[in-house]
Design a protein around this motif. Structure first.
Motif, short mmCIF file in Angstrom:
data_model
loop_
_atom_site.label_atom_id
_atom_site.label_comp_id
_atom_site.label_asym_id
_atom_site.label_seq_id
_atom_site.Cartn_x
_atom_site.Cartn_y
_atom_site.Cartn_z
N GLU A 394 -31.96 55.76 80.59
CA GLU A 394 -31.11 56.44 80.26
C GLU A 394 -30.84 58.11 80.77
O GLU A 394 -29.85 58.42 81.17
N VAL A 395 -32.10 58.47 80.79
CA VAL A 395 -32.43 59.85 81.31
C VAL A 395 -31.92 60.01 82.54
O VAL A 395 -31.16 60.75 83.10
N TRP A 396 -32.47 58.85 83.40
CA TRP A 396 -32.49 58.90 84.86
C TRP A 396 -30.73 58.75 85.31
O TRP A 396 -30.26 59.42 86.24
N ASP A 397 -30.18 57.78 84.39
CA ASP A 397 -28.79 57.50 84.88
C ASP A 397 -27.84 58.79 84.53
O ASP A 397 -27.25 59.08 85.46
N ARG A 398 -28.13 59.44 83.50
CA ARG A 398 -27.42 60.35 83.19
C ARG A 398 -27.64 61.74 84.18
O ARG A 398 -26.77 62.35 84.61
N LEU A 399 -28.82 61.93 84.64
CA LEU A 399 -29.30 62.85 85.55
C LEU A 399 -28.71 62.64 86.78
O LEU A 399 -28.22 63.64 87.24
N GLU A 400 -28.75 61.37 87.33
CA GLU A 400 -28.19 61.10 88.63
C GLU A 400 -26.92 61.35 88.69
O GLU A 400 -26.21 61.83 89.77
N GLU A 401 -26.20 60.79 87.63
CA GLU A 401 -24.68 61.12 87.57
C GLU A 401 -24.43 62.41 87.49
O GLU A 401 -23.36 63.10 88.16
N PHE A 402 -25.08 63.59 86.92
CA PHE A 402 -24.76 64.80 86.77
C PHE A 402 -25.21 65.39 87.95
O PHE A 402 -24.22 66.42 88.46
N VAL A 403 -26.08 65.07 88.65
CA VAL A 403 -26.46 65.63 89.94
C VAL A 403 -25.41 65.27 91.04
O VAL A 403 -25.08 66.22 91.89
N ARG A 404 -24.82 64.06 90.93
CA ARG A 404 -23.90 63.79 91.91
C ARG A 404 -22.55 64.50 91.66
O ARG A 404 -22.03 64.90 92.54
N SER A 405 -22.42 64.63 90.51
CA SER A 405 -21.17 65.31 90.06
C SER A 405 -21.28 66.98 90.67
O SER A 405 -20.22 67.40 91.18
#
Length: 409
Positions: A394-405
């Motif tokens: 869950e940490v990775w998914d939210r982090l990667e989504e944030f970095v992409r945005s």
């Protein structure tokens, strides 16, 4: 007798002074001798079996405050009893309760006699015992006529009788123990090799992507959009425009010990999906605190992922380093953000994704402050380690989504 029962017996009788340590062994008067590092049948709530050394030190010092006990145990380099285990363990050792769920005795069974295998010391054997009468040689070196209460010598299975009074000295766990061996240097060397390997691979990926982008004439294209942040992507804007700065992105963790995620255990949590308490990692690393470590998402084998730096000293960051900060694990205290180059926590969590780690059964008060912030609360179990992987994902998914945005803003 097993070490846990022997320790309990002397604790109940108030005779702990009979236990004397000689080198790497505990001598229980003239009755028993056990290795200091032998595991007992008492399992902690964290899953490990306590050693005899740990239990003996605790029962001798249970009257002092837990914090002082932890400090003294750390100085003595003795693993400590955790706070949740203190009361039930002491009640058992003092005889206030006869047993509890943490005790896991493994008693071998004797198939011929159908009962528990008897634990007996040398001093417990007496030729005068009624069941062992006549088990000795006569003056001519010959065996007497009566063996274990059985007249005559024929049809007597002496091997089974001997096995019935055997005491197991080793089990499959203690056989794996290596006394007087320290594998810390092996762990450190392996960790350094792994970090060096990751650094080289990261640099190779960076060089390869740079070469590819030059060949295709697409320096501004983000090849890492589907895998997280690409360190070779050119920053078009500074932090005011939410673009990530040039270089490896940074994750900040608290340096305080009261938080669940620190620079000691963040690598195991994010890379392996396993939460290891900070105090356990500190003992394994013998206090060798790193200034910076590298983590990668290892859960996916079919794609390359980008490395992240993890740091716990924001004061050491330069102005250009702050442009690379993409995430922070928060304590839930305002003072954590003192001297950060932001107006307030609203601005911080607009430009940096925040995570707050907590145990799922902790008091709601512990998350009262962070619920007012734009952070993600991640809950893990105190005992069910198989659930850690889902929390890390869950940490990775939210982090990667944030970095992409941020990369596309």
């Amino acid at each position: 007798m097993d070490p846990l029962s022997a320790l309990r017996e002397l604790t109940i009788r108030g005779e702990l002074d009979k236990i004397v340590r000689v080198n790497d062994e505990f001598r229980f008067g003239n009755d028993y001798i056990f290795p200091c590092s032998v595991e007992t049948a008492y399992r902690s709530k964290q899953g490990n079996l306590y050693t005899l050394e740990t239990l003996f030190y605790y029962v001798k010092n249970h009257h002092i405050k837990h914090t002082e006990y932890l400090q003294n145990a750390r100085i003595q380099k003795i693993p400590s009893v955790t706070l949740p285990d203190r009361k039930p363990l002491l009640e058992y050792l003092q005889g206030k309760v006869s047993s509890n769920d943490a005790i896991e005795f493994v008693v071998p069974q004797n198939p011929k006699f159908g009962g528990d295998m008897v634990s007996m010391d040398i001093e417990e054997y007496r030729p005068e015992d009624p069941g062992l009468a006549g088990f000795r040689e006569n003056g001519n070196g010959e065996e007497g006529e009566e063996k274990f209460g059985v007249k005559g010598t024929e049809n007597v299975d002496y091997i089974s009788m001997i096995k019935a009074i055997e005491r197991p000295l080793k089990d499959r766990e203690t056989l794996l123990q290596c006394r007087n061996r320290d594998f810390h240097s092996v762990l450190v060397a392996a960790t350094r090799r792994e970090e060096e390997r990751q650094r080289i691979e990261s640099q190779q990926r960076k060089d390869g992507l740079v070469a590819k982008s030059r060949i295709m004439g697409s320096d501004d294209r983000g090849y890492g959009d589907d895998i997280g942040y690409d360190a070779t992507q050119k920053p078009k804007m500074n932090f005011k425009g939410s673009k990530i700065g040039e270089g490896v992105p940074i994750i900040l963790v608290p340096s305080a010990s009261q938080t669940l995620i620190t620079i000691y255990n963040v690598k195991e949590f994010l890379e392996d999906g396993v939460y290891i308490p900070t105090d356990v990692k500190v003992k394994q690393m013998k206090g060798a605190k790193p200034d910076c470590i590298t983590v990668q998402k290892k859960f996916s084998r079919d794609r390359v992922v980008t490395a992240y730096e993890v740091r716990d000293k924001p004061s050491a960051l330069k102005a250009e380093d702050w442009d690379r900060v993409v995430a922070v694990f928060v304590l839930g205290k305002e003072w954590q953000f003192k001297d950060w180059p932001f107006k307030d926590h609203v601005e911080i969590f607009n430009k940096i994704i925040g995570f707050f780690m907590r145990f799922e059964d902790d008091s709601v008060e512990s998350a009262k402050m962070v619920k007012q912030w734009n952070v993600k609360i991640i809950s893990i179990s105190k005992n069910k380690r198989h659930q850690d992987r889902a929390a890390a994902l869950e940490v990775w998914d939210r982090l990667e989504e944030f970095v992409r945005s941020r990369s596309h803003s």
